[in-house]
Design a protein around this motif. Structure first.
Motif, PDB file in Angstrom:
ATOM      1  N   UNK A 109      31.257  38.991  25.385  1.00 10.42           N
ATOM      2  CA  UNK A 109      32.662  39.619  25.246  1.00 10.42           C
ATOM      3  C   UNK A 109      32.538  40.736  26.482  1.00 10.42           C
ATOM      4  N   UNK A 110      33.349  40.316  27.523  1.00  9.55           N
ATOM      5  CA  UNK A 110      33.636  41.452  28.699  1.00  9.55           C
ATOM      6  C   UNK A 110      33.939  42.731  28.272  1.00  9.55           C
ATOM      7  N   UNK A 111      34.750  42.713  27.366  1.00  8.01           N
ATOM      8  CA  UNK A 111      35.312  44.202  27.015  1.00  8.01           C
ATOM      9  C   UNK A 111      34.088  44.943  26.678  1.00  8.01           C
ATOM     10  N   UNK A 112      33.264  44.478  25.576  1.00  7.77           N
ATOM     11  CA  UNK A 112      32.258  44.833  25.172  1.00  7.77           C
ATOM     12  C   UNK A 112      30.942  45.134  26.160  1.00  7.77           C
ATOM     13  N   UNK A 113      30.823  44.234  27.108  1.00  6.97           N
ATOM     14  CA  UNK A 113      29.930  44.376  28.511  1.00  6.97           C
ATOM     15  C   UNK A 113      30.517  45.636  29.269  1.00  6.97           C
ATOM     16  N   UNK A 114      31.628  45.856  29.292  1.00  7.77           N
ATOM     17  CA  UNK A 114      32.070  46.863  29.988  1.00  7.77           C
ATOM     18  C   UNK A 114      31.836  48.156  29.445  1.00  7.77           C
ATOM     19  N   UNK A 115      31.422  48.508  28.032  1.00  6.07           N
ATOM     20  CA  UNK A 115      31.370  49.730  27.488  1.00  6.07           C
ATOM     21  C   UNK A 115      30.035  50.113  28.019  1.00  6.07           C
ATOM     22  N   UNK A 116      29.278  49.476  28.525  1.00  6.24           N
ATOM     23  CA  UNK A 116      27.703  49.747  29.081  1.00  6.24           C
ATOM     24  C   UNK A 116      27.712  49.609  30.388  1.00  6.24           C
ATOM     25  N   UNK A 117      28.736  49.395  31.228  1.00  6.18           N
ATOM     26  CA  UNK A 117      28.828  49.201  32.731  1.00  6.18           C
ATOM     27  C   UNK A 117      29.953  49.755  33.225  1.00  6.18           C
ATOM     28  N   UNK A 118      29.926  50.062  34.616  1.00  6.88           N
ATOM     29  CA  UNK A 118      30.510  51.028  35.296  1.00  6.88           C
ATOM     30  C   UNK A 118      31.905  50.442  35.466  1.00  6.88           C
ATOM     31  N   UNK A 119      31.762  48.831  35.674  1.00  4.21           N
ATOM     32  CA  UNK A 119      33.099  47.958  35.939  1.00  4.21           C
ATOM     33  C   UNK A 119      33.886  47.680  34.837  1.00  4.21           C
ATOM     34  N   UNK A 120      34.977  47.307  35.341  1.00  4.93           N
ATOM     35  CA  UNK A 120      36.204  46.843  34.226  1.00  4.93           C
ATOM     36  C   UNK A 120      35.712  45.742  33.655  1.00  4.93           C
ATOM     37  N   UNK A 121      36.267  45.276  32.462  1.00  5.48           N
ATOM     38  CA  UNK A 121      36.099  43.651  32.049  1.00  5.48           C
ATOM     39  C   UNK A 121      36.359  42.729  33.256  1.00  5.48           C
ATOM     40  N   UNK A 122      37.341  42.674  33.926  1.00  6.81           N
ATOM     41  CA  UNK A 122      37.901  41.754  34.844  1.00  6.81           C
ATOM     42  C   UNK A 122      37.073  41.782  36.414  1.00  6.81           C
ATOM     43  N   UNK A 123      36.153  42.929  36.403  1.00  2.00           N
ATOM     44  CA  UNK A 123      35.501  42.856  37.711  1.00  2.00           C
ATOM     45  C   UNK A 123      34.381  41.645  38.017  1.00  2.00           C
ATOM     46  N   UNK A 124      34.571  41.048  38.938  1.00  2.47           N
ATOM     47  CA  UNK A 124      33.893  39.790  39.239  1.00  2.47           C
ATOM     48  C   UNK A 124      32.313  40.114  39.125  1.00  2.47           C
ATOM     49  N   UNK A 125      31.859  41.230  39.432  1.00  2.00           N
ATOM     50  CA  UNK A 125      30.312  41.546  39.401  1.00  2.00           C
ATOM     51  C   UNK A 125      29.692  41.667  38.085  1.00  2.00           C
ATOM     52  N   UNK A 126      30.590  42.207  37.068  1.00  2.00           N
ATOM     53  CA  UNK A 126      30.244  42.485  35.821  1.00  2.00           C
ATOM     54  C   UNK A 126      30.200  40.974  35.230  1.00  2.00           C
ATOM     55  N   UNK A 127      31.157  40.069  35.620  1.00  2.93           N
ATOM     56  CA  UNK A 127      31.227  38.882  34.954  1.00  2.93           C
ATOM     57  C   UNK A 127      30.092  38.013  35.585  1.00  2.93           C
ATOM     58  N   UNK A 128      29.725  38.299  36.766  1.00  2.00           N
ATOM     59  CA  UNK A 128      28.598  37.355  37.210  1.00  2.00           C
ATOM     60  C   UNK A 128      27.338  38.112  36.777  1.00  2.00           C
ATOM     61  N   UNK A 129      27.113  39.336  36.856  1.00  2.00           N
ATOM     62  CA  UNK A 129      25.954  39.785  35.956  1.00  2.00           C
ATOM     63  C   UNK A 129      25.736  39.229  34.543  1.00  2.00           C
TER      64      UNK A 129
END
Length: 143
Positions: free
Chosen positions: A48-68
């Protein structure tokens, strides 16, 4: 005093000490850069990208968040990540995580984790982490 008797004061002291110890460890379980990396991995497992973004600096739609997230998920499918070392800093820490499969092949990853100046919470810097992974991959492939 008879052998085998227990004083009420001893029981109260032991119980109080046990509760205090559990409270301290319960409070500190989600503190520090390694905890942010652990919680990020748990969020990646939920896909869940929204859940991942809670513990990341980037937004749920950020390509680096999705790639990582995709990189971590792929590694977690066959192995259990282990935190090996933490290099602390005042606002930034590096957390070395190793993914080791059953054949002892390892994939080391350095997670860059930043602390927010206002909230003092630690969050994975996906852009810096993914850049470090790409730099490492390029250097290994150069040989």
């Amino acid at each position: 005093m008879e052998a085998g008797t227990i004083k009420a004061g001893s029981v109260v002291a032991a119980t109080t000490l046990s509760v205090l110890t559990l409270a301290v460890f319960f409070t500190l379980r989600n503190y520090g850069p390694q905890s942010a990396v652990r919680r990020f991995h748990q969020a990646v497992a939920s896909r869940n990208p929204t859940e991942m973004s809670r513990y990341a600096e980037e937004s749920p739609t950020n390509p680096e968040l999705l790639e990582l997230g995709a990189f971590v998920y792929q590694n977690m499918m066959t192995v259990q990540p282990r935190v090996i070392a933490v290099q602390p800093g005042s606002n930034r820490a590096k957390v070395l995580v190793v993914y080791q499969n059953r054949y002892a092949a390892t994939q080391p990853v350095v997670f860059i984790v930043d602390q927010d100046a206002k909230t003092h919470t630690w969050r994975v810097n996906c852009s810096a982490t993914f850049s470090a992974i790409m730099d490492y991959t390029r250097s290994v492939n150069a040989f």
